[in-house]
Design an enzyme around this catalytic site. Structure first.
Site, PDB file in Angstrom:
ATOM      1  N   HIS A  16      -2.587  10.587   5.715  1.00 41.89           N
ATOM      2  CA  HIS A  16      -3.625   9.560   5.873  1.00 41.89           C
ATOM      3  C   HIS A  16      -3.191   8.458   6.831  1.00 41.89           C
ATOM      4  CE1 HIS A  16      -2.123   6.374   3.076  1.00 41.89           C
ATOM      5  NE2 HIS A  16      -3.145   5.655   3.498  1.00 41.89           N
TER       6      HIS A  16
ATOM      7  N   LEU B 160       0.850  -1.183   0.000  1.00 43.20           N
ATOM      8  CA  LEU B 160       0.000   0.000   0.000  1.00 43.20           C
ATOM      9  C   LEU B 160       0.893   1.241   0.000  1.00 43.20           C
ATOM     10  CD1 LEU B 160      -2.558  -1.175   2.710  1.00 43.20           C
ATOM     11  CD2 LEU B 160      -2.799  -1.335   0.224  1.00 43.20           C
ATOM     12  N   SER B 161       0.301   2.400  -0.168  1.00 43.43           N
ATOM     13  CA  SER B 161       1.132   3.606  -0.178  1.00 43.43           C
ATOM     14  C   SER B 161       1.844   3.786   1.156  1.00 43.43           C
ATOM     15  CB  SER B 161       0.304   4.840  -0.523  1.00 43.43           C
ATOM     16  OG  SER B 161      -0.793   4.982   0.338  1.00 43.43           O
ATOM     17  N   GLU B 162       1.174   3.435   2.284  1.00 43.22           N
ATOM     18  CA  GLU B 162       1.833   3.444   3.596  1.00 43.22           C
ATOM     19  C   GLU B 162       1.297   2.339   4.485  1.00 43.22           C
ATOM     20  OE1 GLU B 162       2.555   7.756   2.391  1.00 43.22           O
ATOM     21  OE2 GLU B 162       0.666   6.710   2.695  1.00 43.22           O
ATOM     22  N   THR B 163       2.155   1.936   5.412  1.00 43.18           N
ATOM     23  CA  THR B 163       1.810   1.006   6.492  1.00 43.18           C
ATOM     24  C   THR B 163       2.339   1.617   7.782  1.00 43.18           C
ATOM     25  OG1 THR B 163       1.916  -0.937   5.051  1.00 43.18           O
ATOM     26  CG2 THR B 163       2.174  -1.328   7.413  1.00 43.18           C
TER      27      THR B 163
END
Length: 309
Positions: free
Chosen positions: A82, A47-50
């Site tokens: 986010h 994903l874009s971030e974790t």
């Protein structure tokens, strides 16, 4: 060595609708994971971030906040919007209910510093046990730092649009509220929606701009209400919602008189990716100083799982 199991949840952030917004994986107890393992897990989540929550003694958390680390598939970030909002909403849902329905607050202790997030519930018992899209969270980002302005002709050339699509009265400028972005204003939404763009074509240019990414923004006022459409491209593709950039955009709009001080603006992002997001922003201007930068929205849980190492 015995197997180690780590539980995670996946949220869609800046939306109240499952499978919209910006997805985020949150590991609720990352104690025992080293830096390499966190980075590997972020790649696995893809994903874009974790984010990784590192619980501490309650007295330390009361004083310092909840320790959280943020990783993209390629690197650790000091701050991102986010992931901050989604992680805070997960923590709010996981903790015991407050004594009243008044707004409560959780502070995240990030690499970039302490970020407080306040909550407002839409209905009784909303947002308990799971993130259900009924709790509004609003983070306060760092005070805005304004960087260099860039030539609109040069920026238009590198992103592949006509220079007159960038309004001359609005500067192309680097802004940071924890992570720097160069705000590029667009004259109309159609040009923004049709933009064909790849991060690789401007990576070298951005290295000299004082920011890591462009944030393309088209603000328009309708019947007295200011809204904006936005797009953001990074090395992983196009981002459906970028809370860190939205704080920069709020600061930029207030600084240059597009938005009034403390006026709430809705930024709509992710439409072109099929994951529409709504980001609520506002900031305070006092002379030339922009502070009290707030970025808010909702989130909803879509799955839970566990990883065994």
């Amino acid at each position: 060595m015995p197997d180690r199991t780590y539980e995670f949840v996946q949220l869609d952030v800046f939306t109240q609708t499952p499978l919209m917004g910006n997805p985020l994986a949150v590991f609720s107890d990352a104690r025992g994971l080293d830096d390499h393992e966190m980075q590997a897990l972020a790649r696995e989540m893809n994903l874009s971030e974790t984010t990784f929550i590192l619980p501490r003694d309650s007295s330390i958390e009361a004083r310092e906040g909840k320790k959280v680390r943020i990783f993209t598939v390629a690197e650790e970030l000091p701050f991102a919007g986010h992931p901050t909002l989604g992680t805070a909403l997960h923590l709010y849902a996981s903790e015991s209910a407050p004594d009243s329905k008044e707004s409560t607050e959780i502070t995240l202790d990030l690499k970039a510093g302490k970020i407080p997030v306040r909550f407002t519930v839409n209905s009784e018992n909303a947002g308990r046990n799971r993130v259900d899209g009924q709790v509004f969270g609003e983070m306060r980002q760092r005070d805005a730092e304004f960087g260099i302005t860039l030539s609109r002709e040069e920026v238009a050339r590198v992103i592949g649009i006509a220079a007159d699509e960038i309004p001359p009265e609005w500067p192309v400028q680097s802004v940071s509220t924890g992570l720097p972005f160069t705000i590029v204003p667009f004259r109309n939404q159609e040009t923004l929606a049709n933009l064909k763009f790849a991060y690789a074509q401007v990576e070298e240019f951005l290295k000299n701009s004082g920011a890591k990414f462009f944030y393309f923004l088209c603000p328009e006022r309708h019947e007295g209400r200011l809204e904006a459409r936005a797009r953001m491209f990074f090395y992983g593709g196009e981002d459906p919602a970028t809370g860190s950039a939205a704080g920069c955009a709020a600061s930029w709009m207030v600084q240059h008189g597009i938005a009034k001080s403390d006026e709430q603006v809705v930024i709509r992002q992710g439409v072109e990716t099929g994951r529409p997001s709504e980001i609520y922003v506002r900031a305070t201007r006092d002379g030339q100083r922009v502070s009290n930068v707030r970025v808010g929205g909702y989130a909803v849980e879509v799955l839970r799982g566990r990883v065994t190492l």
